[in-house]
Each structure stands twice: as C-alpha cells, then as structure tokens.
Design a protein around this motif. Structure first.
Motif, PDB file in Angstrom:
ATOM      1  N   PRO A   1       0.822  -1.211   0.000  1.00  0.00           N
ATOM      2  CA  PRO A   1       0.000   0.000   0.000  1.00  0.00           C
ATOM      3  C   PRO A   1       0.858   1.265   0.000  1.00  0.00           C
ATOM      4  O   PRO A   1       1.936   1.292   0.604  1.00  0.00           O
ATOM      5  CB  PRO A   1      -0.800  -0.104   1.300  1.00  0.00           C
ATOM      6  CG  PRO A   1      -0.809  -1.563   1.634  1.00  0.00           C
ATOM      7  CD  PRO A   1       0.526  -2.074   1.165  1.00  0.00           C
TER       8      PRO A   1
ATOM      9  N   PRO B   1      -2.973  -3.365  -3.491  1.00  0.00           N
ATOM     10  CA  PRO B   1      -2.464  -3.177  -2.135  1.00  0.00           C
ATOM     11  C   PRO B   1      -3.065  -4.188  -1.163  1.00  0.00           C
ATOM     12  O   PRO B   1      -4.271  -4.406  -1.152  1.00  0.00           O
ATOM     13  CB  PRO B   1      -2.895  -1.748  -1.791  1.00  0.00           C
ATOM     14  CG  PRO B   1      -4.080  -1.479  -2.664  1.00  0.00           C
ATOM     15  CD  PRO B   1      -3.855  -2.279  -3.924  1.00  0.00           C
TER      16      PRO B   1
ATOM     17  N   CYS C   1       6.546  -6.057  -2.401  1.00  0.00           N
ATOM     18  CA  CYS C   1       5.941  -5.449  -1.218  1.00  0.00           C
ATOM     19  C   CYS C   1       7.091  -4.887  -0.394  1.00  0.00           C
ATOM     20  O   CYS C   1       8.112  -4.511  -0.971  1.00  0.00           O
ATOM     21  CB  CYS C   1       5.088  -6.469  -0.456  1.00  0.00           C
ATOM     22  SG  CYS C   1       5.971  -7.966   0.025  1.00  0.00           S
TER      23      CYS C   1
END
Length: 112
Positions: A39, A68, A97
């Motif tokens: 995110p 996300p 990530c």
C-alpha cells in the motif's frame, strides 16, 4: 539485475520495495508484468507511490497492476484477486511489497 529478486517459479518472482528507477532493469531482466502489493505510504512519505512505479513500468513496456494488501491482514478476496492476476498477466511476473514475504504468502495461498 542487482535487485534482491527471489525466484519462486519460472513464471513468478518476488522482491522487496522497488522504485521507478528499477523498472528498466526489471524489463531488461525479462519480466513482462509487475504486481505492486505494498500500500502507498506504508513505509512513510519517502516510499515511491504505486502511481510513480506504474508510470515507470508502463514506460519500460511492462504490464502493471496495483493490488495493495495490508501486511498481516490478507483476505480470501486478496488471494482470489492475486490468483486472477497470475492467470491473466503476461509472464514472467515480478511482485513486490516491503520485503517480498507478503507477495510470497499471496502466491502460496493462490496455489491452493
């Protein structure tokens, strides 16, 4: 590629946080698609946004998807969506990530 990529299969690899500047190297390494699972701003204001990385990925000829997923809060819907991306995106796919672990867990869960 000097990035710490972890190859899981011939068609799928994971990496820690990437930047817009990394996208030409990702393409040069033979990847066709990138999935962004981190995110925006999870790591603070210095983290490149998905929009910034996506623009660079598209400019490098890559397909890119922003999905996300909150660390430690992966849902069944996250797994189903990830599995669909893996079925439909050109391979090989590189997902990233914060550390690569979240992407690895999504991949393993998506494999049944």
């Amino acid at each position: 590629m000097s990035l710490p990529v972890r190859v899981l299969t011939d068609d799928f690899s994971v990496a820690p946080q990437l930047s817009p500047d990394d996208m030409p190297a990702v393409a040069a390494a033979g990847y066709k698609s990138v999935i962004i699972n981190r995110p925006d701003y999870e790591g603070g204001q210095d983290q490149p946004t998905a929009a910034q990385v996506s623009e660079a990925a598209l400019n490098a000829g890559l397909r890119v998807e922003y999905q996300p997923v909150v660390s430690g809060a992966m849902t069944a819907e996250d797994v189903a969506h990830f599995a669909e991306l893996l079925r439909t995106m050109p391979t090989p796919v590189l997902a990233y990530c914060r550390s690569g672990t979240r992407c690895t867990n999504l991949f393993l869960a998506s494999q049944g």
